[in-house]
Design a protein around this motif. Structure first.
Motif, PDB file in Angstrom:
ATOM      1  N   PRO A  16       1.305 -18.147   6.566  1.00 30.08           N
ATOM      2  CA  PRO A  16      -0.011 -18.363   7.180  1.00 30.08           C
ATOM      3  C   PRO A  16      -0.776 -17.071   7.484  1.00 30.08           C
ATOM      4  N   ILE A  17      -0.021 -15.962   7.553  1.00 25.51           N
ATOM      5  CA  ILE A  17      -0.657 -14.695   7.948  1.00 25.51           C
ATOM      6  C   ILE A  17      -0.433 -13.644   6.860  1.00 25.51           C
ATOM      7  N   MET A  18      -1.498 -12.930   6.543  1.00 24.44           N
ATOM      8  CA  MET A  18      -1.403 -11.839   5.568  1.00 24.44           C
ATOM      9  C   MET A  18      -1.612 -10.520   6.316  1.00 24.44           C
ATOM     10  N   VAL A  19      -0.812  -9.530   5.998  1.00 21.97           N
ATOM     11  CA  VAL A  19      -0.990  -8.191   6.561  1.00 21.97           C
ATOM     12  C   VAL A  19      -1.430  -7.266   5.425  1.00 21.97           C
ATOM     13  N   ILE A  20      -2.529  -6.565   5.629  1.00 14.96           N
ATOM     14  CA  ILE A  20      -2.999  -5.609   4.607  1.00 14.96           C
ATOM     15  C   ILE A  20      -3.043  -4.214   5.229  1.00 14.96           C
ATOM     16  N   GLY A  21      -2.204  -3.335   4.714  1.00 16.28           N
ATOM     17  CA  GLY A  21      -2.147  -1.960   5.201  1.00 16.28           C
ATOM     18  C   GLY A  21      -2.924  -1.025   4.285  1.00 16.28           C
ATOM     19  N   GLU A  22      -2.549   0.255   4.371  1.00 15.90           N
ATOM     20  CA  GLU A  22      -3.288   1.270   3.623  1.00 15.90           C
ATOM     21  C   GLU A  22      -2.724   1.472   2.212  1.00 15.90           C
ATOM     22  N   ALA A  23      -1.499   2.011   2.161  1.00 15.79           N
ATOM     23  CA  ALA A  23      -0.898   2.355   0.869  1.00 15.79           C
ATOM     24  C   ALA A  23       0.609   2.495   1.048  1.00 15.79           C
ATOM     25  N   PRO A  24       1.385   2.353  -0.012  1.00 15.73           N
ATOM     26  CA  PRO A  24       2.816   2.615   0.107  1.00 15.73           C
ATOM     27  C   PRO A  24       3.059   4.080   0.475  1.00 15.73           C
ATOM     28  N   GLY A  25       4.056   4.310   1.318  1.00 14.25           N
ATOM     29  CA  GLY A  25       4.497   5.668   1.629  1.00 14.25           C
ATOM     30  C   GLY A  25       5.766   5.965   0.836  1.00 14.25           C
ATOM     31  N   GLU A  26       6.466   7.020   1.265  1.00 12.49           N
ATOM     32  CA  GLU A  26       7.641   7.476   0.503  1.00 12.49           C
ATOM     33  C   GLU A  26       8.715   6.385   0.374  1.00 12.49           C
ATOM     34  N   GLN A  27       9.044   5.764   1.499  1.00 12.23           N
ATOM     35  CA  GLN A  27      10.117   4.765   1.491  1.00 12.23           C
ATOM     36  C   GLN A  27       9.700   3.510   0.723  1.00 12.23           C
ATOM     37  N   GLU A  28       8.448   3.113   0.912  1.00  9.15           N
ATOM     38  CA  GLU A  28       7.923   1.937   0.212  1.00  9.15           C
ATOM     39  C   GLU A  28       7.964   2.173  -1.301  1.00  9.15           C
ATOM     40  N   ASP A  29       7.608   3.390  -1.701  1.00 10.02           N
ATOM     41  CA  ASP A  29       7.596   3.776  -3.115  1.00 10.02           C
ATOM     42  C   ASP A  29       9.010   3.729  -3.709  1.00 10.02           C
ATOM     43  N   ARG A  30      10.005   4.091  -2.890  1.00 11.16           N
ATOM     44  CA  ARG A  30      11.395   4.076  -3.364  1.00 11.16           C
ATOM     45  C   ARG A  30      11.938   2.659  -3.492  1.00 11.16           C
ATOM     46  N   GLU A  31      11.546   1.804  -2.518  1.00 12.43           N
ATOM     47  CA  GLU A  31      12.121   0.450  -2.488  1.00 12.43           C
ATOM     48  C   GLU A  31      11.269  -0.595  -3.200  1.00 12.43           C
ATOM     49  N   GLY A  32      10.003  -0.262  -3.428  1.00 13.09           N
ATOM     50  CA  GLY A  32       9.105  -1.252  -4.040  1.00 13.09           C
ATOM     51  C   GLY A  32       8.696  -2.337  -3.060  1.00 13.09           C
ATOM     52  N   LEU A  33       8.852  -2.051  -1.754  1.00 12.66           N
ATOM     53  CA  LEU A  33       8.533  -3.044  -0.710  1.00 12.66           C
ATOM     54  C   LEU A  33       7.582  -2.443   0.320  1.00 12.66           C
ATOM     55  N   PRO A  34       6.660  -3.249   0.859  1.00  8.84           N
ATOM     56  CA  PRO A  34       5.709  -2.711   1.833  1.00  8.84           C
ATOM     57  C   PRO A  34       6.285  -2.647   3.245  1.00  8.84           C
ATOM     58  N   PHE A  35       5.776  -1.722   4.036  1.00  5.63           N
ATOM     59  CA  PHE A  35       6.095  -1.647   5.469  1.00  5.63           C
ATOM     60  C   PHE A  35       7.603  -1.557   5.747  1.00  5.63           C
ATOM     61  N   VAL A  36       8.296  -0.714   4.980  1.00  6.26           N
ATOM     62  CA  VAL A  36       9.731  -0.512   5.223  1.00  6.26           C
ATOM     63  C   VAL A  36      10.041   0.906   5.712  1.00  6.26           C
ATOM     64  N   GLY A  37       9.044   1.799   5.689  1.00 10.35           N
ATOM     65  CA  GLY A  37       9.226   3.151   6.223  1.00 10.35           C
ATOM     66  C   GLY A  37       9.113   3.133   7.744  1.00 10.35           C
ATOM     67  N   ARG A  38       9.078   4.321   8.333  1.00 11.36           N
ATOM     68  CA  ARG A  38       9.067   4.415   9.804  1.00 11.36           C
ATOM     69  C   ARG A  38       7.881   3.685  10.424  1.00 11.36           C
ATOM     70  N   GLY A  39       6.678   3.985   9.900  1.00  7.31           N
ATOM     71  CA  GLY A  39       5.465   3.359  10.435  1.00  7.31           C
ATOM     72  C   GLY A  39       5.475   1.849  10.230  1.00  7.31           C
ATOM     73  N   GLY A  40       5.886   1.448   9.046  1.00  7.06           N
ATOM     74  CA  GLY A  40       5.915   0.026   8.718  1.00  7.06           C
ATOM     75  C   GLY A  40       6.894  -0.736   9.607  1.00  7.06           C
ATOM     76  N   GLN A  41       8.075  -0.141   9.800  1.00  2.00           N
ATOM     77  CA  GLN A  41       9.098  -0.766  10.664  1.00  2.00           C
ATOM     78  C   GLN A  41       8.576  -0.905  12.088  1.00  2.00           C
ATOM     79  N   PHE A  42       7.918   0.169  12.531  1.00  2.00           N
ATOM     80  CA  PHE A  42       7.348   0.168  13.886  1.00  2.00           C
ATOM     81  C   PHE A  42       6.346  -0.969  14.027  1.00  2.00           C
ATOM     82  N   PHE A  43       5.505  -1.142  13.007  1.00  2.00           N
ATOM     83  CA  PHE A  43       4.500  -2.205  13.058  1.00  2.00           C
ATOM     84  C   PHE A  43       5.165  -3.583  13.057  1.00  2.00           C
ATOM     85  N   MET A  44       6.198  -3.730  12.228  1.00  2.00           N
ATOM     86  CA  MET A  44       6.906  -5.026  12.180  1.00  2.00           C
ATOM     87  C   MET A  44       7.576  -5.320  13.531  1.00  2.00           C
TER      88      MET A  44
END
Ligand code: URA
Length: 184
Positions: free
Chosen positions: A37-65
């Motif tokens: 029901p909810i979509m989250v739209i951030g800025e861009a993949p960071g280093e960790q996101e780029d490595r894993e191919g997943l959004p919001f998995v780096g430090r900032g993303g985890q913090f937001f989650m």
């Protein structure tokens, strides 16, 4: 057969439309359920996101989650993506040209296919990509309705991690977000 979010993600993984693809390890199309029901739209993949191919998995993303979890919004309630699907070099801010192209090619299609009840815009880049104008400083903590879609604007987690005053504002905005989520 109509295109699904899954097949769209496959197309995004092959995208070479703008030069950002040259610097990526993995493209990051987005993650979540087709009926979220909810979509989250951030800025861009960071280093960790780029490595894993997943959004919001780096430090900032985890913090937001973690912030969303604190108001009982779980990763499984969400479809999470970014304004651009490939990591910009050295984590620079994506240009409005890059965001515009990625929006026209992919983000708008994702929004249409998901048809979310609420879109959380995380940071100024997502605000400008989706609303065309406006600043987080003015719009944070508010619901904006545009072309029949409901958006809620929040500061970017990187800003909250850097500046305690922004973190405090974000915590206040979360209280509003909890109410908004309760009403969708
Ligand atoms: N992680 C992401 O994938 N995007 C953001 O905007 C912030 C953290």
């Amino acid at each position: 057969m109509p295109q699904s979010l899954f097949s769209l993600a496959e197309d995004i993984r092959r995208c070479t439309a703008c030069p950002l693809w040259k610097g990526r390890i993995l493209p990051v199309p987005g993650e979540g359920f087709a009926d979220a029901p909810i979509m989250v739209i951030g800025e861009a993949p960071g280093e960790q996101e780029d490595r894993e191919g997943l959004p919001f998995v780096g430090r900032g993303g985890q913090f937001f989650m973690d912030l969303l979890e604190s108001i009982n919004v779980k990763r499984s309630d969400l479809f999470i993506t970014n304004s651009v699907k490939c990591r910009p070099p050295k984590n620079r801010t994506p240009t409005m040209k890059e965001c515009g192209e990625c929006n026209d090619l992919w983000l708008q299609k994702q929004i249409t296919l998901l048809n979310p009840k609420l879109i959380i815009l995380v940071g100024g880049v997502a605000v400008r990509t989706c609303l065309g104008k406006g600043s987080v400083g003015k719009l944070h903590g508010t619901v904006i309705t545009k072309e029949g879609r409901k958006y809620f604007v929040m500061y970017h987690p990187a800003a909250a991690l850097r500046f305690p005053t922004i973190r405090k504002i974000m915590e206040k905005d979360l209280v509003t977000l909890k109410k908004v989520v309760g009403e969708i």
